[in-house]
Motif scaffolding. Structure first.
Motif, short mmCIF file in Angstrom:
data_model
loop_
_atom_site.label_atom_id
_atom_site.label_comp_id
_atom_site.label_asym_id
_atom_site.label_seq_id
_atom_site.Cartn_x
_atom_site.Cartn_y
_atom_site.Cartn_z
N LEU A 108 0.77 -1.35 -0.01
CA LEU A 108 0.05 0.03 0.04
C LEU A 108 0.83 1.15 -0.09
O LEU A 108 0.76 2.12 -0.58
N ALA A 109 2.08 1.24 0.80
CA ALA A 109 2.73 2.21 1.09
C ALA A 109 3.45 2.64 -0.28
O ALA A 109 3.63 3.78 -0.90
N ALA A 110 3.95 1.42 -1.14
CA ALA A 110 4.70 1.68 -2.43
C ALA A 110 3.74 2.24 -3.40
O ALA A 110 4.23 2.99 -4.24
N LEU A 111 2.56 2.01 -3.42
CA LEU A 111 1.53 2.43 -4.45
C LEU A 111 0.92 3.81 -4.08
O LEU A 111 0.04 4.39 -5.23
N THR A 112 0.93 4.25 -3.01
CA THR A 112 0.29 5.51 -2.40
C THR A 112 0.33 6.41 -3.58
O THR A 112 -0.65 7.39 -3.89
N ASP A 113 1.62 6.95 -4.10
CA ASP A 113 1.62 7.83 -5.09
C ASP A 113 2.15 7.49 -6.30
O ASP A 113 2.84 8.20 -7.22
N ARG A 114 1.97 6.28 -6.68
CA ARG A 114 2.26 5.62 -7.82
C ARG A 114 0.99 4.76 -8.57
O ARG A 114 0.30 4.70 -8.11
N ARG A 115 1.45 4.50 -9.98
CA ARG A 115 0.49 3.60 -10.59
C ARG A 115 0.04 2.55 -10.12
O ARG A 115 0.86 1.77 -9.33
N LYS A 116 -1.38 2.28 -10.01
CA LYS A 116 -1.65 0.83 -9.18
C LYS A 116 -1.41 -0.03 -9.96
O LYS A 116 -2.50 -0.83 -10.19
N SER A 117 -0.35 -0.66 -9.82
CA SER A 117 -0.03 -1.86 -10.68
C SER A 117 1.44 -2.25 -10.18
O SER A 117 2.36 -1.67 -9.84
N ILE A 118 1.46 -3.85 -9.77
CA ILE A 118 2.53 -4.40 -9.16
C ILE A 118 2.85 -5.35 -10.37
O ILE A 118 2.33 -6.27 -10.80
N LEU A 119 4.32 -5.66 -10.14
CA LEU A 119 4.95 -6.43 -10.89
C LEU A 119 5.84 -7.36 -9.91
O LEU A 119 6.60 -7.00 -9.05
N ALA A 120 5.28 -8.46 -10.03
CA ALA A 120 5.63 -9.59 -8.72
C ALA A 120 6.68 -10.75 -9.40
O ALA A 120 6.37 -11.17 -10.28
N ALA A 121 7.36 -11.03 -8.62
CA ALA A 121 8.11 -12.36 -8.79
C ALA A 121 7.40 -13.38 -8.95
O ALA A 121 6.30 -13.75 -8.07
N SER A 122 7.55 -14.47 -10.07
CA SER A 122 6.30 -15.64 -10.14
C SER A 122 6.46 -16.54 -9.06
O SER A 122 5.58 -17.05 -8.80
N ALA A 123 7.58 -16.51 -8.35
CA ALA A 123 7.88 -17.59 -7.43
C ALA A 123 7.73 -16.88 -6.09
O ALA A 123 8.74 -16.06 -5.61
N LEU A 124 6.80 -17.07 -5.40
CA LEU A 124 6.46 -16.15 -4.07
C LEU A 124 6.01 -17.15 -2.95
O LEU A 124 5.48 -18.20 -3.15
N TYR A 125 6.04 -16.70 -1.68
CA TYR A 125 5.45 -17.20 -0.66
C TYR A 125 3.85 -17.23 -0.82
O TYR A 125 3.16 -16.34 -1.35
N GLY A 126 3.17 -18.26 -0.62
CA GLY A 126 1.72 -18.65 -1.07
C GLY A 126 0.98 -17.70 -0.77
O GLY A 126 0.01 -17.15 -1.56
N ALA A 127 0.79 -17.12 0.54
CA ALA A 127 0.02 -16.07 1.19
C ALA A 127 0.10 -14.78 0.41
O ALA A 127 -0.76 -14.01 0.11
N THR A 128 1.38 -14.44 0.01
CA THR A 128 1.67 -13.30 -0.77
C THR A 128 1.13 -13.33 -2.19
O THR A 128 0.28 -12.43 -2.72
N THR A 129 0.98 -14.61 -2.92
CA THR A 129 0.45 -14.60 -4.17
C THR A 129 -1.01 -14.59 -4.03
O THR A 129 -1.84 -13.93 -4.72
N SER A 130 -1.57 -15.03 -2.92
CA SER A 130 -3.06 -15.05 -2.71
C SER A 130 -3.40 -13.33 -2.29
O SER A 130 -4.68 -12.87 -2.72
N LEU A 131 -2.50 -12.64 -1.46
CA LEU A 131 -2.80 -11.20 -1.24
C LEU A 131 -3.00 -10.49 -2.52
O LEU A 131 -3.80 -9.88 -2.86
N LEU A 132 -1.98 -10.93 -3.52
CA LEU A 132 -1.92 -10.10 -4.79
C LEU A 132 -3.24 -10.39 -5.63
O LEU A 132 -3.96 -9.73 -5.99
N CYS A 133 -3.66 -11.78 -5.69
CA CYS A 133 -4.46 -12.22 -6.73
C CYS A 133 -5.95 -12.24 -6.12
O CYS A 133 -6.85 -11.96 -6.82
N LYS A 134 -6.10 -12.34 -4.83
CA LYS A 134 -7.28 -12.47 -4.31
C LYS A 134 -7.91 -11.40 -3.47
O LYS A 134 -9.01 -11.26 -3.20
#
Ligand SMILES: *Cc1c(COP(=O)(O)O)cnc(C)c1O
Length: 396
Positions: A96-122
């Motif tokens: 949330l802090a990273a996106l505060t003053d930026r484009r609402k778009s995240i580029l994430a590594a494809s291999a991530l901790y499971g809950a982090t993937t869920s946070l992004l996608c769900k």
């Protein structure tokens, strides 16, 4: 000052400025008060208005948390830190802090901790935030994706789970910064002893302190270490959202961190011995470990990590093993604990297929290299011969 010394001294032994000459506790006490009072309402007014430093309400800040936050900022050479109620809360607030003053778009590594993937996608994607994934170890692909997607935030883990891939953080930070994106790094697997992401260009580093930092499997918590710009944003978000760590957990975490460098050294040397033992075992077909000279990211590992400190995680594959053989191996372990966590003093084994990657479709898992015979071992700080003896009898 060296990190081992900071781990023991930073954040502690603050004199109370309101009581000159009063005693100073050697370790920081657990402050459970929800709010704080002052001699005069005028002073409370100044503290509430943030014209004067001070505590007024524990959702904003708390002296026990402040000690932990100063300690973590010191360990990772950040401007400041925010202690959160879990590693996942830390990841959420940092994004949330990273996106505060930026484009609402995240580029994430494809291999991530499971809950982090869920946070992004769900959670974040349904809110309208654009989510894209990239193989973070392929710099050409990262460059193309950053160009195409113009993300406001790039998110990666220092060491990926469970296949232990390591992206070139310095180069990724350059690419992110050139595009105006913030780089957020989950540094849980590495800890500040191995890597300090802000020194490599990251804007924020997040940790699940549940793992190596607290280290004893008895506390759930997270921390964000930030540069000045993002520290101010995370603290403002904290006042509104209230992701704070409880003071008891804060105390336990700080107590754990005092010995974390010592523990981590032992974790790493034990893991090194276990990895080389596994490599020569006839039932083991593959060992993923950062010290391996044939590791696909060997050059980056040599640049990023200190010699001999390659983390506690050893992931390995049993020859021709399916679920049944894996269950049998795990059930035969007597010392190594079967549980879903890592970073504790005890050795701990996790079977990704039924745990961290349970929700990933089998075909997709195969494509990711998470085979049915793959197991993740977090090597503890027991006597290494006892760990090896337990693995040996379980593999019989
Ligand atoms: C455990 C973990 C998290 C989540 O932390 P919690 O404290 O369980 O919320 C995030 N990232 C990584 C790499 C982890 O290992």
């Amino acid at each position: 000052m060296k990190i081992e010394t900071k781990a023991i001294h930073a954040g502690d032994r603050k004199a109370d400025p309101a009581k000159p000459g009063a005693f100073i506790p050697v370790t920081t006490p657990i402050y459970t008060a929800a709010s704080y009072i002052y001699e005069s309402t005028a002073q409370l007014d100044r503290v509430l208005g943030r014209e004067e430093d001070g505590y007024c309400y524990s959702r904003y800040d708390n002296p026990t948390n402040a000690a932990l936050e100063e300690l973590m900022a010191s360990l990772e050479n950040g401007y400041g830190a925010l202690a959160c109620s879990s590693g996942m809360t830390a990841v959420h607030i940092a994004l949330l802090a990273a996106l505060t003053d930026r484009r609402k778009s995240i580029l994430a590594a494809s291999a991530l901790y499971g809950a982090t993937t869920s946070l992004l996608c769900k959670v974040l994607e349904p809110l309208g935030i654009e989510i894209n994934f990239v193989d973070i170890c392929d710099l050409d692909k990262v460059r193309v994706k950053i160009n195409d997607n113009q993300p406001g935030c790039v998110f990666m883990e220092t060491i990926s789970n469970p296949l232990l891939r390591v992206g070139d953080m310095d180069r990724i930070a350059e690419l992110a910064r050139a595009a105006g994106a913030a780089l957020v790094v989950d540094n849980t697997f590495a800890t500040p002893l191995l890597v300090r992401p802000l020194e490599h260009g990251a804007h924020m580093s997040v940790h699940s302190v549940t793992k190596f930092l607290a280290g004893h499997g008895d506390v759930l918590g997270g921390v964000i270490v930030s540069d000045q710009e993002h520290h101010i944003i995370t603290r403002n978000l904290c006042r509104t959202i209230g992701p704070v760590l409880g003071p008891f957990e804060s105390y336990l975490t700080m107590r754990g961190i005092k010995t974390f460098a010592l523990r981590m050294e032992r974790h790493c040397s034990n893991a090194c011995r276990v990895a080389s033992w596994l490599t020569s075992h006839p039932r083991v077909s593959k060992v993923h470990y950062l010290a391996d000279p044939a590791h696909p990211d060997a050059a980056v590992i040599r640049r990023l990590l200190p010699e001999g400190l390659y983390g506690a995680i050893v992931t390995f594959e049993l020859k021709d093993a399916g679920k049944q053989e894996m269950f049998r191996f795990m059930d035969r372990l007597k010392l190594v604990v079967r549980a879903t966590s890592l970073g504790d003093v005890h050795s701990l084994v996790l079977y990704p297929v039924i745990a961290s990657h349970r929700d990933v479709a089998p075909k997709q898992r195969e494509r990711m290299g998470i085979h049915d015979g793959l197991v993740r071992l977090c090597v503890g700080i027991e006597a290494v011969d006892d760990i090896i003896a337990d693995l040996e009898q379980a593999l019989e």
